[in-house]
Scaffold this active site. Structure first.
Site, PDB file in Angstrom:
ATOM      1  N   PRO A   1     -13.330   8.205   0.156  1.00 31.30           N
ATOM      2  CA  PRO A   1     -12.551   9.381  -0.257  1.00 31.30           C
ATOM      3  C   PRO A   1     -11.339   8.982  -1.093  1.00 31.30           C
ATOM      4  O   PRO A   1     -10.710   7.951  -0.859  1.00 31.30           O
ATOM      5  CB  PRO A   1     -12.122  10.010   1.084  1.00 31.30           C
ATOM      6  CG  PRO A   1     -13.071   9.466   2.100  1.00 31.30           C
ATOM      7  CD  PRO A   1     -13.448   8.099   1.624  1.00 31.30           C
TER       8      PRO A   1
ATOM      9  N   THR B   1     -11.186   8.166  -4.336  1.00 27.96           N
ATOM     10  CA  THR B   1     -11.342   7.182  -5.396  1.00 27.96           C
ATOM     11  C   THR B   1     -11.573   7.812  -6.767  1.00 27.96           C
ATOM     12  O   THR B   1     -11.713   7.086  -7.749  1.00 27.96           O
ATOM     13  CB  THR B   1     -12.510   6.238  -5.079  1.00 27.96           C
ATOM     14  OG1 THR B   1     -13.671   7.004  -4.760  1.00 27.96           O
ATOM     15  CG2 THR B   1     -12.167   5.341  -3.902  1.00 27.96           C
TER      16      THR B   1
ATOM     17  N   THR C   1     -14.740  13.029  -8.286  1.00 29.87           N
ATOM     18  CA  THR C   1     -14.703  14.338  -8.950  1.00 29.87           C
ATOM     19  C   THR C   1     -14.050  14.230 -10.317  1.00 29.87           C
ATOM     20  O   THR C   1     -14.497  14.868 -11.287  1.00 29.87           O
ATOM     21  CB  THR C   1     -13.936  15.342  -8.069  1.00 29.87           C
ATOM     22  OG1 THR C   1     -14.556  15.412  -6.779  1.00 29.87           O
ATOM     23  CG2 THR C   1     -13.933  16.718  -8.700  1.00 29.87           C
TER      24      THR C   1
ATOM     25  N   GLU D   1       9.753 -10.070  15.639  1.00 28.79           N
ATOM     26  CA  GLU D   1       9.492 -10.037  14.198  1.00 28.79           C
ATOM     27  C   GLU D   1       9.838 -11.368  13.533  1.00 28.79           C
ATOM     28  O   GLU D   1       9.167 -11.783  12.575  1.00 28.79           O
ATOM     29  CB  GLU D   1      10.295  -8.905  13.546  1.00 28.79           C
ATOM     30  CG  GLU D   1       9.926  -7.517  14.049  1.00 28.79           C
ATOM     31  CD  GLU D   1       8.447  -7.201  13.889  1.00 28.79           C
ATOM     32  OE1 GLU D   1       7.812  -7.741  12.956  1.00 28.79           O
ATOM     33  OE2 GLU D   1       7.912  -6.415  14.693  1.00 28.79           O
TER      34      GLU D   1
ATOM     35  N   HIS E   1       6.764 -13.543  13.896  1.00 29.78           N
ATOM     36  CA  HIS E   1       5.744 -13.229  12.887  1.00 29.78           C
ATOM     37  C   HIS E   1       6.094 -13.873  11.549  1.00 29.78           C
ATOM     38  O   HIS E   1       5.269 -14.552  10.921  1.00 29.78           O
ATOM     39  CB  HIS E   1       5.647 -11.716  12.708  1.00 29.78           C
ATOM     40  CG  HIS E   1       4.899 -11.010  13.785  1.00 29.78           C
ATOM     41  ND1 HIS E   1       3.640 -11.379  14.182  1.00 29.78           N
ATOM     42  CD2 HIS E   1       5.232  -9.914  14.534  1.00 29.78           C
ATOM     43  CE1 HIS E   1       3.221 -10.552  15.146  1.00 29.78           C
ATOM     44  NE2 HIS E   1       4.177  -9.658  15.380  1.00 29.78           N
TER      45      HIS E   1
END
Length: 640
Positions: free
Chosen positions: A238, A240, A243, A458, A461
């Site tokens: 959806p 992309t 239409t 954090e 990470h």
């Protein structure tokens, strides 16, 4: 506290409508005589006719009822006793009407027992009242009274049917009202969408460009005996731009463009969907060459026998009619069907065979260069500061579709408007990206111990990502709560990846588990903040073992699980035995423990850098990735 998924390769497009007609023939200089205007019923005509009918039919009875006095049976007997009644007429159902001595008419209703005895007759005879009997109710009048509501309903039905026929501009009466107009035709003068309006997707545009050439120059193909495609199916996720591509095809070909959604064919009235398909193809053939575009064809093109109520299901009848119309084109037919879907696996095989949809064009999510082009299309009418680099913005949006990128630019513009600025800055795009990925920033403040734990998490990470050779670079770290996340570490890939090595995936697992490892190292216990990290790491490890063959114990064997119709990746029937599932579970746990050990080792070796980065996060709340690499290159000296 989520990190980017290195194995998720989501990607996008953008654009607008299209179509056209050929030159008309020369007309005669003398215009044809104007036909006399058709007689039209007006609403007030119908109301006046109904009023006249009511006056003629009900008027006399209403006047008589107004001049008649209603009496109770007891009052009537009292008047008879006092000789105030001159004449009466007795009906079969107990109704008594008559005239008083003063000339006033009256009416009353006698009880059943009074008519079965001689008491009433004796009273009337003793009082000298003239007695007569009324005949039974007129059969014709009774028939009219019973049929009048039905006649009124039939009249209203015919009137509304004629109005519907005139408003729809075609025959069919009430059938036309139910059928309606399923397609919208875009004339040649209106389309503005061209292939230049569709950013990126050069390969996809080349596929459909041949379709445009066939519609514009059909004789070139007939000369060599080639037949153009009768149907082209656009398949992709959806958003992309499927239409948009269809509109661009019609705009380039400059032919009539019939746009219709698949759901508009299916109605509660059996047979209406099939009739709409017939009407649509008949109009397209009359105006050919033309393009019929069916948006979301899976609404009517699903496999027969899987859903619905059997052969009499309305959706199935509509699909059968569509199959017959597509297969009924004559050689060299000038009508081409375009359709799009993001669920090709549920379409009926008869719809996908050559002769109906000859081609399937894949419209994937856009890659890095295409995302930058799409962002350029959506920022044409916006003022950007000199610091905005669309390539950097595109690098931070892996997996975004064209619709996602359009939404990103709009969110950035909204942020600038809230600040009262007329230009967009890099911070606007960063804030918009965080809002779309993580959600709205939460204004609730964390407790001091929670802020410290989130900062350590954090920092873990970011530090492991910066120390891992193949991990994606760290772009930004924040401990500001956003959506459901209390903090976030953003990694931006330098290049668009299509293949992932085993080392890259193992280091990605270490980065995911580094937040939990940092909490264990500093506080001696983990927290619930690592729940999303554990879920993502477990899913990645499962794919490494089960799908990618990265397990030495299982060997080069893959057990991919098919996606179910409900969208779940775990089907009910596994393609392997229970003993194999146990071995897969053990291997997943082993891979995760190895990744955690790798994160522990890196954090223990750089404990001073972890503490310094945590303190910087507590101080500034948001830290740029360059700060992380500066700390790694120049680690602080630990005081014994």
């Amino acid at each position: 506290m989520p990190t980017s998924d290195p194995t998720t390769d989501r990607h996008p497009l953008s654009g607008s409508p299209a179509s056209s007609t050929s030159d008309g023939q020369r007309q005669s200089s003398t215009p044809p005589p104007t036909p006399p205007p058709a007689r039209r019923w007006r609403l007030w005509h119908f109301i006046v006719a109904l009023g006249i009918f009511a006056i003629l039919f009900f008027g006399p009875g209403a006047v008589t009822a107004a001049q008649t006095e209603s009496l109770t049976y007891s009052a009537f007997l009292a008047d008879v006793q006092t000789h105030k009644v001159s004449a009466v007429a007795v009906g079969a159902n107990g109704q008594i009407t008559g005239t008083l001595t003063g000339g006033t008419r009256f009416a009353t209703l006698a009880p059943t027992w009074a008519l079965t005895t001689d008491d009433l007759a004796n009273r009337l005879e003793n009082a000298g009242v003239q007695v007569s009997a009324e005949p039974a109710t007129d059969t014709l009048r009774q028939l009219i009274d019973s049929l009048l509501p039905t006649l009124l309903l039939i009249g209203a039905f015919v009137w509304f049917s004629r109005r519907a026929e005139r408003s729809l501009g075609s025959g069919g009466g009430l059938g036309g009202l139910l059928r309606g107009k399923p397609a919208r035709v875009t004339e040649a003068e209106r389309p503005r969408t061209r292939f230049d309006d569709v950013a990126g997707y050069d390969g996809v545009k080349e596929e459909v460009r041949e379709l445009v050439d066939f519609l514009q120059h059909p004789e070139r193909y007939r000369r060599v005996g080639a037949r153009g495609p009768r149907g082209v199916l656009l398949v992709g996720p959806p958003g992309t731009g499927k239409t948009l591509l269809a509109r661009a095809v019609a705009g380039e070909a400059e032919v009539p463009f019939y746009a219709v959604t698949g759901s508009s064919f299916v109605e509660m009235f059996v047979g209406l969907g099939a009739s709409r398909v017939r009407d649509l193809f008949a109009d397209a053939r009359r105006n050919g060459p033309a393009i019929i575009f069916i948006d979301e064809i899976d609404a009517i093109g699903g496999r027969r026998g899987v859903t619905g109520f059997g052969g009499h299901d309305e959706r199935e009848q509509t699909l059968n009619q569509l199959l017959a119309e597509m297969d009924g084109f004559t050689e060299g037919g000038s009508v081409v069907v375009l359709a799009n879907t993001n669920r090709p696996e549920i379409l009926d095989p008869a719809l996908l065979r050559p002769g109906r949809f000859d081609r399937q064009v894949q419209v994937p999510l856009p890659v890095l260069a295409e995302r930058a082009q799409i962002l350029g299309v959506h920022t044409r009418d916006k003022v950007l500061t000199g610091h905005v680099d669309l390539m950097d913005v595109a690098r931070g949006t892996p997996g975004f579709s064209g619709a996602d990128l359009a939404n990103l630019v709009n969110e950035a513009a909204l942020r600038a408007a809230r600040d009262g600025r007329g230009e967009l800055r890099p911070a606007d795009f960063e804030d918009a990206r965080e809002r779309l990925i993580l959600g709205r920033r939460d204004g609730a403040a964390l407790l001091p111990e929670e802020r410290l734990r989130v900062a350590v998490h954090e920092a873990g990470h970011a530090l492991v990502a910066a120390l891992s050779p193949t991990a994606d670079p760290v772009a930004k770290i924040t401990i500001l709560p956003t959506g459901l996340a209390l903090g976030a570490t953003h990694q931006l890939p330098t290049d668009e990846r299509r293949l992932y090595t085993e080392q890259y995936l193992r280091e990605s697992l270490a980065v995911r588990l580094a937040g939990r490892a940092a909490e264990l190292l500093v506080f001696g216990e983990p927290s619930t903040g690592a729940a999303d990290d554990l879920a993502g790491a477990t899913d990645l490890a499962l794919r490494m073992v089960r799908d990618y063959g990265f397990s030495k114990d299982l060997g080069p064997v893959a057990y991919p699980t098919a996606v179910s119709a409900a969208g779940s990746a775990e089907g009910g029937n596994r393609p392997y035995a229970e003993a194999t599932q146990r071995q897969v579970d053990l291997e997943v746990a082993r891979v995760l423990r190895a990744a955690e050990d790798q994160a522990d080792l890196l954090l223990e070796r750089h404990r001073a850098s972890l503490d310094r980065l945590s303190e910087r996060l507590l101080q500034d709340e948001t830290v740029d990735g360059a700060v992380v690499y500066d700390i790694v290159r120049h680690p602080p000296t630990r005081v014994a």
